[in-house]
Design an enzyme around this catalytic site. Structure first.
Site, PDB file in Angstrom:
ATOM      1  N   THR A 961      41.005  39.270  38.944  1.00  0.00           N
ATOM      2  CA  THR A 961      42.223  39.101  38.640  1.00  0.00           C
ATOM      3  C   THR A 961      43.055  38.651  37.478  1.00  0.00           C
ATOM      4  OG1 THR A 961      43.260  38.767  40.449  1.00  0.00           O
ATOM      5  CG2 THR A 961      42.914  40.944  40.312  1.00  0.00           C
ATOM      6  N   CYS A 962      42.781  37.047  37.630  1.00  0.00           N
ATOM      7  CA  CYS A 962      43.539  35.716  37.081  1.00  0.00           C
ATOM      8  C   CYS A 962      42.914  36.368  35.525  1.00  0.00           C
ATOM      9  CB  CYS A 962      42.986  35.037  37.223  1.00  0.00           C
ATOM     10  SG  CYS A 962      40.940  34.805  37.708  1.00  0.00           S
TER      11      CYS A 962
END
Length: 994
Positions: A961-962
């Site tokens: 997700t980052c």
């Protein structure tokens, strides 16, 4: 005996060189008569006598007005003799007993004569106090005098027992001319003096009066004296073009030929078929439809002239006035039969026709003169004339330079003259108000284009404006005063005039708040093209000063304010309130990105930028906010061998099963400095850290807090939430919610709090409106709008709505004192709606909102959040919720995949068939939130990567997700891909990796 004594006095005065109250000019006054004739018309009236001037206007009792060519003028005395003043003579006026005479020479110099007896004349004295001013109009009352200068200033002097000088002084007598400051900046068309009162009319028909008012002669609806000019509201929008004063009554002539009278009516001088006094202007009904072209007042009588009928009508006292068998006062207008030319008062082809009536008596009318021309002295003060401008621009040369300067100087050195120029000739300026400036903006731009082509003339105009600006009215008394603030920016568009434009901005910012609101109203009513032009002017000037600031590069010398930027921000607010003007991008200064990088983001520069958010587009604001937060979160470490910059992190472990408990525990224990650190979230017993988990934390926390079961917020059918009405003073829930909300912004995340627009307005100190209430409570908002639209008073009364708010549980809150007993009517419904909106969105939630804001400022220590306007702040914090999903395909990168691979084709086929909610679930799975950055999916980049694993059909998709990475195994079929993808996005919590 009285008649004999009068004849003796007349003979004796003739022997001493005084004829009909008009003193013979002494030999040493001859020089004052030299010079150009000028362009002045004149009208003379003295106590008890009346004269109409050629050109269609009449002066008041004891009044002289001169404006335009001074020709065809009849002077009347009160001793049954008249003297014709040829065009070569000057204009004079005198008081009722002829002890004081004013004389205005052809070159505008003012002289005064004093007498101690009718047969004793002293030498004329130049009124030195007005020696540098060109006088265009003079007027005399019983014991006071008035003089209007070409520069638009009005001076008064003499007896002041009733405040007839209008200077606000209590002195009973003022011997030297004093400026009437209450009329500063108002372009006056005409002045008039009565017995002990004074009246003026502006170029746009606004009438002001002051002085004695025992009979209502000021038209102010009361009988109290006034020592300062008071606006006659009853004549608003009636297009007054001429005024005349009697001893204690006043007559006003409108552009449409209507006559209004007020004041003393005991002799029938008001023409209303009554002897009552009138405290407010009342139209003379008997003259309705006659289109009167001239009006004049005697001591206790009034005359009007109807040019279409070539007839003079009179009303009022007739004792000794006319050689007529009628002796009684006339209460209504009656025609006067002329003894010459078979009743005709004038002929078109006869240059000097006059009708004279003579009679013995104390207050006799001794002469009348009419010429067939119907115009008014509307340009007595200096104003721009198109023909004159064209002439000196086209024939510009050094030979004519001094003449041109004499034309420019009086206009652009005078606030009143600027306000009187550029008027809309279609008559719209007669409706000047807070909504209508009366200025023809096209005329302003045409003048600017002409004069800007001549550098020397333009510099002269700019110099005069620059000298004028420090003295501009800071407390305007009329909408006409505000024209100068509309006009000047359009004349200062060149870069070499930006410093003068900055001074204009300073003058605007000196206005009182209520006056600034009037100017804002005028701005909002400008045509869109002119408003846009105004914005462009202040944008260019603002960029000029910002670049100067950058080149300065000395923080200590940075100004606290940039005035042109302040005006630009105000214009943005005006545009936002209008709701139908320019798009926000018209206020952006594109070059600001370069300025930002040269500025840096610390110190005074950031403070300046925060004050003017309208000039920055959202991308640049986000950039500044990102840099500011990073600056606060980095710290310098010095080791023996190296110097390092390290980002300060706040380790934030939480458990999913008691998420809110852990968050509140961290926030309650936190020190203020910790909020400058970047949040490092980790879920206990789960892998992964980074920005994706921060987004997930805020998303999950928002959903938990907005769950109706939590009882934190009030929920509405609009699916929005709002603060509860009651909040315990010991409960810190909203302090913590606000802190969490601030942390979202500081850590560059979005959160799905369903807050209404009203919250973000309140955060930026913008007052919520009825439309904001309607967004939160649609049914209530529509009901309130219906109340505002209801035209039937009976219908409103039948609703039985009172000034109360019904709360849940049956409690009643009064919106104002004794509100339960006050019915909503057409007269107070706006107040009711405003109070209702204020109660719901402000008063009822004051405590929880204050706690929320204290928390927010703690959670977001960066000042840069103030750059965002309410709608932008909402988008930055809540993210975008409507997307063009096809943009995702344009911004994707493939790792270990080709775009043509069958798995990629199957993925997009499956994705585009998903319902909207599932697509948002995928976005949350990929990034940690179903909200994206404010400027849309076109800037959202992600990659699809092959994890290169064995037995791909047994694996689910996963995400980093980052970095926005989707790990998509090479599935053997579209059906397997669809099954695995749906499971992953429907159970997305915990699937994210970082």
């Amino acid at each position: 005996m009285a008649g004999a004594r009068q004849r003796q006095r007349r003979a004796k005065r003739r022997q001493n060189g005084v004829r009909s109250g008009n003193p013979r000019r002494p030999p040493d006054d001859r020089d004052a008569r030299q010079g150009n004739r000028g362009d002045r018309d004149g009208a003379v009236m003295c106590r008890g006598v009346t004269a109409f001037r050629a050109g269609g206007t009449a002066g008041g009792d004891g009044e002289v007005s001169s404006s335009g060519r001074r020709r065809g003028l009849l002077v009347c005395s009160k001793v049954a003799e008249c003297v014709w003043l040829e065009g070569e003579e000057e204009v004079r006026c005198w008081n009722c007993d002829e002890t004081h005479v004013l004389s205005c020479s052809r070159d505008g110099k003012l002289y005064e004569y004093w007498t101690t007896a009718p047969d004793k004349i002293f030498e004329p004295r130049l009124v030195k106090e007005l020696g540098n001013d060109t006088i265009v109009q003079i007027a005399c009352g019983d014991h006071h005098s008035m003089a209007l200068t070409r520069g638009g200033n009005l001076f008064t002097w003499g007896r002041n027992t009733h405040g007839q000088l209008g200077v606000g002084s209590q002195d009973p007598f003022i011997s030297k001319p004093r400026l009437v400051k209450g009329l500063k900046g108002i372009p006056l068309a005409q002045i008039a003096a009565g017995g002990a009162h004074s009246v003026v009319v502006s170029l746009s028909g606004a009438v002001y009066s002051w002085g004695k008012n025992d009979c209502g002669q000021l038209g102010l609806r009361h009988v109290y004296d006034r020592d300062r000019p008071s606006y006659v509201e009853a004549l608003e929008h009636w297009k007054a073009v001429f005024i005349s004063c009697g001893a204690d009554h006043t007559a006003v002539l409108s552009m449409d030929g209507l006559v209004y009278t007020f004041g003393a009516g005991g002799a029938g001088q008001l023409g209303h078929n009554s002897t009552r006094n009138e405290l407010r202007p009342r139209v003379v009904a008997e003259l309705w439809g006659a289109r009167v072209s001239q009006v004049a007042c005697g001591r206790q009588h009034t005359l009007v002239y109807v040019s279409s009928l070539d007839t003079v009508y009179s009303f009022g006292s007739y004792e000794g006035q006319l050689k007529s068998e009628r002796k009684a006062n006339h209460l209504v207008p009656l025609p006067i039969n002329s003894p010459v030319d078979n009743g005709k008062l004038c002929q078109e082809n006869t240059p000097q026709n006059e009708a004279k009536t003579t009679a013995e008596g104390k207050d006799s009318i001794t002469g009348l003169l009419f010429k067939k021309r119907n115009s008014y002295p509307l340009n007595g003060i200096a104003t721009l004339e198109r023909k004159e401008v064209k002439a000196w621009i086209s024939n510009f040369s050094s030979r004519h330079w001094e003449t041109i300067k004499k034309y420019i100087t009086p206009i652009f050195s005078s606030e009143a003259c600027i306000n009187g120029s550029f008027l809309d000739k279609r008559g719209k300026h007669f409706r000047t108000s807070k909504e209508n400036s009366g200025v023809d903006m096209a005329k302003v731009l045409r003048f600017y284009k002409k004069i800007s082509k001549n550098a020397e003339a333009y510099q002269e105009v700019q110099k005069e404006i620059n000298n004028l600006l420090p003295s501009l009215s800071s407390s305007p008394v009329s909408p006409e005063n505000f024209r100068v603030y509309l006009i000047l920016p359009f004349l200062l568009q060149q870069q070499n005039a930006f410093c003068t434009l900055k001074q204009v901005a300073k003058a605007i910012l000196r206005l009182r708040q209520k006056d600034l609101q009037t100017l804002e109203c005028l701005w909002s009513n400008l045509e869109t093209d002119y408003f846009k032009n105004l914005v462009v002017i202040f944008k260019k000037a603002s960029l000029y000063f910002l670049n100067q600031l950058v080149r300065c590069n000395v923080p200590e010398q940075y100004p606290e304010e940039i005035e042109t930027l302040q005006i630009l921000q105000i214009l943005y607010q005006v545009n936002s309130r209008a709701g139908s003007g320019l798009q926000d991008n018209h206020f952006y200064i594109p070059e600001m990105k370069d300025v930002i990088f040269r500025f840096g983001i610390s110190g005074g520069e950031m403070t300046l930028l925060i004050k003017y958010p309208c000039i920055l587009e959202v991308k640049n604001k986000l950039l500044i906010h990102f840099l500011e937060c990073n600056r606060l979160s980095w710290h310098l470490t010095i080791h023996p061998s190296e110097i390092q910059m390290l980002q300060k992190l706040w380790l934030f472990p939480v458990r999913r099963e008691c998420l809110l408990h852990d968050i509140w525990d961290h926030l309650r224990k936190a020190k203020n400095y910790q909020f400058t650190h970047i949040l490092e979230v980790c879920f206990v017993k789960e892998e992964g850290r980074g920005v994706g988990l921060r987004r997930e934390l805020f998303t999950v926390a928002a959903k938990a807090l907005c769950d109706p079961q939590s009882g934190v917020f009030r929920h509405f059918p609009s699916r929005l939430v709002w603060f509860p009405r009651q909040a315990s003073s010991h409960d810190d829930t909203f302090l913590l919610v606000g802190t969490l909300f601030g942390m979202v912004l500081y850590n560059h995340c979005q959160t799905p709090f369903p807050f209404p627009r009203a919250l973000f307005k309140k955060m930026r100190d913008v007052q919520p409106t009825l439309e904001d209430l309607e967004e939160l409570m649609p049914a209530v908002g529509r009901s309130l709008k219906n109340i505002l639209k209801e035209e039937s008073e009976r219908r409103l009364e039948s609703l039985c709505v009172t000034f109360v708010q019904m709360e849940e549980g049956g409690s009643v809150v009064e919106l104002k004192e004794n509100g339960a007993n006050i019915l909503v009517t057409k007269h107070n419904r706006k107040e009711f709606v405003d109070l209702y909106v204020n109660y719901v969105l402000n008063e009822s939630v004051q405590k929880p909102f204050e706690d929320f804001m204290r928390g927010f400022l703690r959670g977001c220590p960066a000042e840069s959040w103030k750059l965002f306007l309410p709608v932008e702040l909402q988008a930055v914090l809540l993210g975008q919720t409507s997307y063009d999903w096809h943009l995702l395909t344009k911004n994707v990168e493939y790792v270990h995949y080709e775009e043509s691979h069958q798995t990629i084709k199957d993925f997009w086929t499956v994705f585009h068939k998903l319902p909207e909610e599932k697509k948002k679930n995928f976005l949350a799975f990929l990034s940690g939130s179903d909200r994206i950055i404010p400027y849309g999916l076109e800037y959202f980049k992600f990659s699809i990567q092959d994890p290169q694993c064995e037995n791909p059909d047994n694996l689910y998709p996963s995400a980093q997700t980052c970095n926005h990475v989707l790990f998509l195994p090479r599935y053997s079929s579209k059906e397997i891909l669809e099954e695995k993808l749906l499971f992953a996005i429907e159970h997305s919590e915990g699937f994210g990796l970082c």
